[in-house]
Design an enzyme around this catalytic site. Structure first.
Site, PDB file in Angstrom:
ATOM      1  N   ARG A  27     -12.725   1.238   6.134  1.00 48.13           N
ATOM      2  CA  ARG A  27     -13.236   2.516   5.585  1.00 48.13           C
ATOM      3  C   ARG A  27     -12.457   3.317   4.814  1.00 48.13           C
ATOM      4  O   ARG A  27     -12.906   4.429   4.318  1.00 48.13           O
ATOM      5  CB  ARG A  27     -13.717   3.171   7.017  1.00 48.13           C
ATOM      6  N   CYS A  28     -11.328   3.116   4.474  1.00 46.06           N
ATOM      7  CA  CYS A  28     -10.397   3.799   3.817  1.00 46.06           C
ATOM      8  C   CYS A  28     -10.459   3.280   2.267  1.00 46.06           C
ATOM      9  O   CYS A  28     -10.062   1.998   1.966  1.00 46.06           O
ATOM     10  CB  CYS A  28      -9.154   3.781   4.312  1.00 46.06           C
ATOM     11  N   SER A  29     -10.800   4.010   1.448  1.00 42.25           N
ATOM     12  CA  SER A  29     -10.758   3.650  -0.144  1.00 42.25           C
ATOM     13  C   SER A  29      -9.586   3.124  -0.652  1.00 42.25           C
ATOM     14  O   SER A  29      -9.495   2.187  -1.456  1.00 42.25           O
ATOM     15  CB  SER A  29     -11.493   4.891  -0.976  1.00 42.25           C
TER      16      SER A  29
END
Length: 115
Positions: A11-13
């Protein structure tokens, strides 16, 4: 070249970008979704050593609400490591590991130091 382990949060860019950089360079990457498979205390101690850190805060997300809720501002290193082990969301991401070396992928290009 040794395989790279990537402590990853999809979920982390920044984590996605680090993974993409490694894959674009055809690196052998083992992805560990550390939120689903948290690291043990012993693994966190090894990780600190691989990162060359003395203070666990340097590999923590101190701006997370959980950090404040757990009142970790004045916590000792052992307590901080326990907090990461029980609340893996506190671990900075991404972290790439090769052998006895590791880097925090902020910015994501930092993971390229290991190849």
């Amino acid at each position: 070249m040794s395989p790279i382990t990537l402590l990853h949060n999809p979920r982390c860019s920044k984590s996605r970008a680090a993974l993409a950089l490694l894959q674009q360079r055809n690196q052998d990457v083992t992805v560990v979704q550390y939120l689903k498979t948290p690291l043990s205390l012993a693994q966190l101690e090894v990780l600190m050593s691989q990162l060359g850190l003395q203070d666990p805060r340097e590999m923590m997300r101190t701006k997370e609400a959980e950090y404040q809720q757990l009142q970790l501002d004045n916590a000792q290193p052992a307590e901080l490591l326990r907090a990461i082990a029980t609340t893996p969301k506190l671990l900075e991401r991404p972290i790439a590991i090769v052998g006895n070396r590791a880097v925090i992928g902020r910015p994501p290009e930092t993971v390229l130091e290991l190849i």
